[in-house]
Write a protein that holds these residues in place. Structure first.
Motif, PDB file in Angstrom:
ATOM      1  N   SER A 142      33.858  57.668  40.859  1.00 42.04           N
ATOM      2  CA  SER A 142      34.986  56.790  40.532  1.00 42.04           C
ATOM      3  C   SER A 142      34.585  55.351  40.820  1.00 42.04           C
ATOM      4  N   PRO A 143      34.831  54.445  39.888  1.00 44.62           N
ATOM      5  CA  PRO A 143      34.430  53.043  40.094  1.00 44.62           C
ATOM      6  C   PRO A 143      35.147  52.403  41.281  1.00 44.62           C
ATOM      7  N   ILE A 144      34.407  51.571  42.008  1.00 45.59           N
ATOM      8  CA  ILE A 144      34.951  50.777  43.110  1.00 45.59           C
ATOM      9  C   ILE A 144      34.611  49.315  42.825  1.00 45.59           C
ATOM     10  N   ASP A 145      35.525  48.426  43.179  1.00 46.32           N
ATOM     11  CA  ASP A 145      35.313  47.002  42.969  1.00 46.32           C
ATOM     12  C   ASP A 145      34.167  46.508  43.850  1.00 46.32           C
ATOM     13  N   LEU A 146      33.337  45.648  43.304  1.00 48.49           N
ATOM     14  CA  LEU A 146      32.179  45.125  44.025  1.00 48.49           C
ATOM     15  C   LEU A 146      32.589  44.462  45.332  1.00 48.49           C
ATOM     16  N   ASP A 147      33.639  43.653  45.318  1.00 48.48           N
ATOM     17  CA  ASP A 147      34.079  42.972  46.532  1.00 48.48           C
ATOM     18  C   ASP A 147      34.503  43.972  47.606  1.00 48.48           C
ATOM     19  N   ASP A 148      35.218  45.027  47.191  1.00 45.89           N
ATOM     20  CA  ASP A 148      35.642  46.053  48.145  1.00 45.89           C
ATOM     21  C   ASP A 148      34.437  46.787  48.735  1.00 45.89           C
TER      22      ASP A 148
END
Length: 86
Positions: free
Chosen positions: A43-49
């Motif tokens: 599942s994709p996760i935001d780069l900043d997170d």
């Protein structure tokens, strides 16, 4: 440019040199790389997170993610999201 912007606000913005040298990827470790992989999933996760959760400096995390991308282990999605490749 900063001096020009300072003249618009009436404030003087002194230019400061960075307190650190250029980034050196040789300072990364397998532990850092493993930490990023463990935080990733299909599942994709935001780069900043991802960078925040890894507690790695952004420069190191970005370098390690580039290595993983070139190795075909991660996929970059729209709007900066990243996931493990299937």
């Amino acid at each position: 440019m900063l001096e020009t912007l300072g003249s618009f606000t009436g404030a003087h913005l002194p230019f400061r040199e960075a307190e650190y040298g250029p980034f050196d990827a040789r300072g990364t470790s397998d532990t850092d790389r493993q930490r990023l992989i463990e935080l990733l999933s299909p599942s994709p996760i935001d780069l900043d997170d991802l960078v925040r959760e890894s507690m790695l400096p952004a420069a190191i995390a970005t370098c390690l993610l580039l290595e993983l991308e070139l190795a075909g282990k991660i996929i970059r999605h729209a709007q900066g999201a990243i996931s493990l490749s299937a």
